[in-house]
Write a protein that holds these residues in place. Structure first.
Motif, mmCIF file in Angstrom:
data_model
loop_
_atom_site.group_PDB
_atom_site.id
_atom_site.type_symbol
_atom_site.label_atom_id
_atom_site.label_comp_id
_atom_site.label_asym_id
_atom_site.label_seq_id
_atom_site.Cartn_x
_atom_site.Cartn_y
_atom_site.Cartn_z
ATOM 1 N N GLU A 116 9.443 10.839 5.500
ATOM 2 C CA GLU A 116 7.668 10.910 5.503
ATOM 3 C C GLU A 116 8.051 9.703 4.673
ATOM 4 O O GLU A 116 8.728 8.847 4.089
ATOM 5 N N HIS A 117 6.509 8.751 5.019
ATOM 6 C CA HIS A 117 6.329 7.619 5.018
ATOM 7 C C HIS A 117 5.699 7.628 3.425
ATOM 8 O O HIS A 117 5.739 8.770 2.813
ATOM 9 N N ARG A 118 6.823 6.483 2.662
ATOM 10 C CA ARG A 118 6.347 6.415 1.421
ATOM 11 C C ARG A 118 5.683 4.521 0.972
ATOM 12 O O ARG A 118 6.854 3.648 1.736
ATOM 13 N N ASP A 119 4.901 4.369 0.502
ATOM 14 C CA ASP A 119 4.210 3.299 -0.251
ATOM 15 C C ASP A 119 5.826 2.444 -0.622
ATOM 16 O O ASP A 119 5.763 0.845 -0.722
ATOM 17 N N ASP A 120 6.439 3.181 -1.428
ATOM 18 C CA ASP A 120 7.121 2.849 -1.944
ATOM 19 C C ASP A 120 8.678 1.967 -1.557
ATOM 20 O O ASP A 120 9.694 1.614 -1.895
ATOM 21 N N ARG A 121 8.272 2.423 -0.091
ATOM 22 C CA ARG A 121 10.391 2.066 0.247
ATOM 23 C C ARG A 121 9.590 1.854 2.225
ATOM 24 O O ARG A 121 8.880 2.475 2.307
ATOM 25 N N GLY A 139 15.360 9.516 0.867
ATOM 26 C CA GLY A 139 13.779 9.226 1.013
ATOM 27 C C GLY A 139 12.601 8.011 1.849
ATOM 28 O O GLY A 139 11.960 7.225 1.179
ATOM 29 N N GLU A 152 11.732 7.172 5.018
ATOM 30 C CA GLU A 152 11.169 7.212 6.620
ATOM 31 C C GLU A 152 11.911 6.299 7.295
ATOM 32 O O GLU A 152 12.375 5.667 7.827
#
Length: 302
Positions: free
Chosen positions: A33-38, A65, A67
């Motif tokens: 899943e898209h994550r702003d911190d990765r 964790g 994307e």
């Protein structure tokens, strides 16, 4: 008789997506899943493979964790086979456009072989889009176009075979030739990649696939002789300041260890080279657990 496309949508812990970018439609196996911190992790296959080359990495990255998208390059697998699908400058620009189309603020490119060369070039062209670069069996593309002893006799054998289109195309359409190629490029006795010869052969049987794969190789070796090739090499030469990890199989028969000696000319930031034992050209398939550990450690350190 319709082409058998079942190899494109093989089942696993991923979904299959179509991505519109740079005037073409690309197929990707997608997970996480898209994550702003990765960052997004974009996996870029080499020759003679397609997204399936990353089957061991997709789930591992998603579970950690991230994307992740394993793409088929233009002209290969389930991606559009457009005119001029062999052009390396276009293939490089495709990587930038795919990252942007997926809406990622930052991405890490992980490329094998020719995919690694295009990844080097994409980062050089659009450095602010990327937070890291991982190349596998792929010294900087400028190195391979220099005259010298950084490549072996086997490398030039492969070059000569692909510069004759009918010969190269015929071999890629023959499943047993594909099996032999995967075996020759692997470490002795390691069938991590060669065991998948039937799947890779099926992908190369798709209409136009074998011809495009040969044309892409020929373009690479003749890049200095055409305007877009010279521009590609010129734009690939910008100094890269993001972290770079270079991975080499110790038993790679085509690229000796010295082929990486010039990487530091282009890597101005953190640079690390890792050698993987009992692996040839296809490290992610030949030593998947070792490679996954190396990759995840690199990502965690960004």
């Amino acid at each position: 008789m319709p082409a058998d496309t079942s190899c494109i949508t093989l089942c696993g812990p991923w979904t299959h997506r179509k991505i519109q970018a740079n005037g073409a439609q690309f197929h990707a196996a997608y997970a996480g899943e898209h994550r702003d911190d990765r960052p997004l992790v974009l996996l870029v296959h080499g020759f003679p493979q397609y997204w399936w080359a990353w089957r061991h990495q997709i789930s591992a990255l998603a579970q950690a964790g991230y994307e992740v998208a394993a793409i088929d390059q233009r002209g290969i697998g389930g991606s559009d086979k457009t005119p001029n699908s062999e052009d390396g400058l276009t293939l490089t620009q495709d990587l930038i456009a795919i990252v942007q189309a997926l809406g990622a603020r930052k991405a890490v490119l992980v490329g094998l072989g020719r995919g690694g060369a295009f990844s080097w070039s994409a980062v050089s062209m659009k450095q602010d889009l990327f937070s890291g670069l991982v190349t596998v069996s792929s010294p900087h593309p400028r190195t391979l176009h220099r005259i010298g002893t950084h490549v072996t006799f086997k490398t030039w054998q492969q070059v000569l075979g692909t510069l004759v289109p009918p010969m190269g195309r015929k071999n890629l359409r023959d499943p047993q030739s594909v099996r032999q190629l995967l075996t020759r490029w692997s470490a002795p006795g390691n069938d991590g990649a060669a065991s998948q010869w039937e799947i890779y052969s099926q992908a190369l049987q798709l209409p136009g696939a074998a011809q495009i794969a040969v044309d892409q190789l020929r373009w690479t070796w003749r890049a200095q002789r055409n305007p877009t090739g010279r521009r590609y090499l010129r734009e690939a030469a910008n100094t890269v300041y993001i972290p770079v990890l270079a991975v080499r199989g110790e038993l790679d028969p085509f690229l000796p260890d010295r082929a990486w000696n010039k990487d530091r000319e282009f890597a101005g930031g953190p640079y690390r080279k890792v050698r993987v034992s009992d692996a040839g050209h296809f490290v992610p398939e030949e030593q998947p657990e070792v490679f996954n550990r190396i990759l995840l450690n690199f990502l965690a350190g960004l």
